[in-house]
Write a protein that holds these residues in place. Structure first.
Motif, PDB file in Angstrom:
ATOM      1  N   VAL A  61       0.837  -1.205   0.000  1.00  0.00           N
ATOM      2  CA  VAL A  61       0.000   0.000   0.000  1.00  0.00           C
ATOM      3  C   VAL A  61       0.872   1.255   0.000  1.00  0.00           C
ATOM      4  O   VAL A  61       0.602   2.220  -0.729  1.00  0.00           O
ATOM      5  CB  VAL A  61      -0.958  -0.022   1.204  1.00  0.00           C
ATOM      6  N   ALA A  62       1.925   1.240   0.818  1.00  0.00           N
ATOM      7  CA  ALA A  62       2.807   2.411   0.899  1.00  0.00           C
ATOM      8  C   ALA A  62       3.486   2.686  -0.436  1.00  0.00           C
ATOM      9  O   ALA A  62       3.530   3.834  -0.904  1.00  0.00           O
ATOM     10  CB  ALA A  62       3.858   2.190   1.993  1.00  0.00           C
ATOM     11  N   VAL A  67       4.029   5.739  -5.571  1.00  0.00           N
ATOM     12  CA  VAL A  67       4.186   5.734  -7.030  1.00  0.00           C
ATOM     13  C   VAL A  67       3.026   6.462  -7.696  1.00  0.00           C
ATOM     14  O   VAL A  67       3.219   7.272  -8.615  1.00  0.00           O
ATOM     15  CB  VAL A  67       4.296   4.288  -7.558  1.00  0.00           C
ATOM     16  N   ALA A  68       1.805   6.180  -7.242  1.00  0.00           N
ATOM     17  CA  ALA A  68       0.631   6.815  -7.843  1.00  0.00           C
ATOM     18  C   ALA A  68       0.685   8.335  -7.698  1.00  0.00           C
ATOM     19  O   ALA A  68       0.308   9.067  -8.625  1.00  0.00           O
ATOM     20  CB  ALA A  68      -0.644   6.264  -7.215  1.00  0.00           C
ATOM     21  N   SER A 146       7.913  11.564  -3.015  1.00  0.00           N
ATOM     22  CA  SER A 146       7.114  10.360  -2.798  1.00  0.00           C
ATOM     23  C   SER A 146       7.731   9.427  -1.774  1.00  0.00           C
ATOM     24  O   SER A 146       7.017   8.721  -1.054  1.00  0.00           O
ATOM     25  CB  SER A 146       6.917   9.607  -4.122  1.00  0.00           C
ATOM     26  N   PHE A 147       9.074   9.427  -1.701  1.00  0.00           N
ATOM     27  CA  PHE A 147       9.773   8.529  -0.779  1.00  0.00           C
ATOM     28  C   PHE A 147      10.803   9.318   0.031  1.00  0.00           C
ATOM     29  O   PHE A 147      12.017   9.160  -0.148  1.00  0.00           O
ATOM     30  CB  PHE A 147      10.417   7.380  -1.562  1.00  0.00           C
ATOM     31  N   PRO A 148      10.318  10.147   0.939  1.00  0.00           N
ATOM     32  CA  PRO A 148      11.213  11.051   1.681  1.00  0.00           C
ATOM     33  C   PRO A 148      12.145  10.341   2.647  1.00  0.00           C
ATOM     34  O   PRO A 148      13.135  10.927   3.085  1.00  0.00           O
ATOM     35  CB  PRO A 148      10.234  11.967   2.432  1.00  0.00           C
ATOM     36  N   TRP A 201      11.085   4.143   3.508  1.00  0.00           N
ATOM     37  CA  TRP A 201      11.313   5.130   2.450  1.00  0.00           C
ATOM     38  C   TRP A 201      10.070   6.004   2.260  1.00  0.00           C
ATOM     39  O   TRP A 201      10.177   7.193   2.007  1.00  0.00           O
ATOM     40  CB  TRP A 201      11.652   4.429   1.139  1.00  0.00           C
ATOM     41  N   ARG A 202       8.927   5.401   2.393  1.00  0.00           N
ATOM     42  CA  ARG A 202       7.672   6.153   2.272  1.00  0.00           C
ATOM     43  C   ARG A 202       7.377   6.930   3.555  1.00  0.00           C
ATOM     44  O   ARG A 202       6.952   8.082   3.504  1.00  0.00           O
ATOM     45  CB  ARG A 202       6.530   5.175   1.966  1.00  0.00           C
TER      46      ARG A 202
END
Length: 224
Positions: A61-62, A67-68, A146-148, A201-202
């Motif tokens: 889900v993360a 990505v979306a 998106s992936f701070p 990452w998310r």
């Protein structure tokens, strides 16, 4: 190694038949044809497979939401119907290989909203967005947002490639669990670390939450 598990005579006789001979043979081979030990290993594999569902679900889900979000920043909120995005998707090398464009077109034909489509697409679809062809289109501008939680020492290309590699391994693990296949021969601690890393990452907060929720690391040392 975990403590020995006691099974009744009926369990030792009937459970291997319920599991099926060919499937149980894998566990017998791993335990020197000891029926009780093989059944204990099967039970441990079952418990561990169930425990992995929680971190795997959060990871998928993360990642797909990250990505979306990035896709929408480039192709707009209706990206599932964007011909530009569809044309940018990687082409399969063989007819039998997974085709992300065909998957997206099929799902977008029967579902009315982007949110429903995101929830329906296969994990392989999100994996394919981490291919090098999307660096210039999506990731150079939007990976960090998106992936701070991704390591600051990695370039976008390095982080994207690592995400692709991790997702491929995670997808194989998830599919083995979904198809009730054994996972006991894997490096399960490394598998969990990989799943956790992508969650972090998310969102580092989400990764810490999963650490509290998961039972994987508690079960690994209990292998019979």
């Amino acid at each position: 190694m975990g403590p020995p598990v006691a099974f009744s005579a009926a369990e030792l006789h009937e459970l291997p038949e319920v599991i099926s001979g060919p499937r149980f043979a894998t566990y017998l081979q791993a335990t020197g044809n000891d029926r009780a030990r093989a059944l204990a290993l099967y039970e441990w594999n079952l418990d561990l497979s169930a425990a992995f569902i929680v971190p795997l679900q959060v990871c998928e889900v993360a990642v797909r939401n990250g990505v979306a979000e990035a896709i929408a920043k480039v192709h707009g909120a209706t990206w599932p119907w964007s011909n530009g995005f569809l044309r940018s998707l990687p082409r399969p090398k063989r007819p039998s290989d997974y085709n992300p464009e065909a998957d997206l077109r099929a799902v977008a034909t029967r579902l009315p909203t982007t949110g429903k489509i995101v929830a329906e697409l296969k994990l392989a679809f999100w994996e394919k967005i981490f291919t090098a062809g999307q660096d210039g289109r999506i990731w150079n501008a939007h990976f960090a947002v998106s992936f701070p939680g991704a390591p600051v020492g990695l370039t976008v290309a390095m982080a994207r490639a690592q995400a692709y590699s991790h997702l491929r391994i995670i997808r194989i693990l998830r599919n083995r669990i979904a198809h009730h296949e054994p996972i006991f021969a894997r490096n399960l601690a490394a598998d969990y670390a990989m799943v956790r890393e992508l969650i972090e990452w998310r969102s580092p907060t989400a990764a810490a939450w999963v650490d509290r929720k998961q039972a994987v690391l508690r079960l690994i040392p209990r292998r019979p």
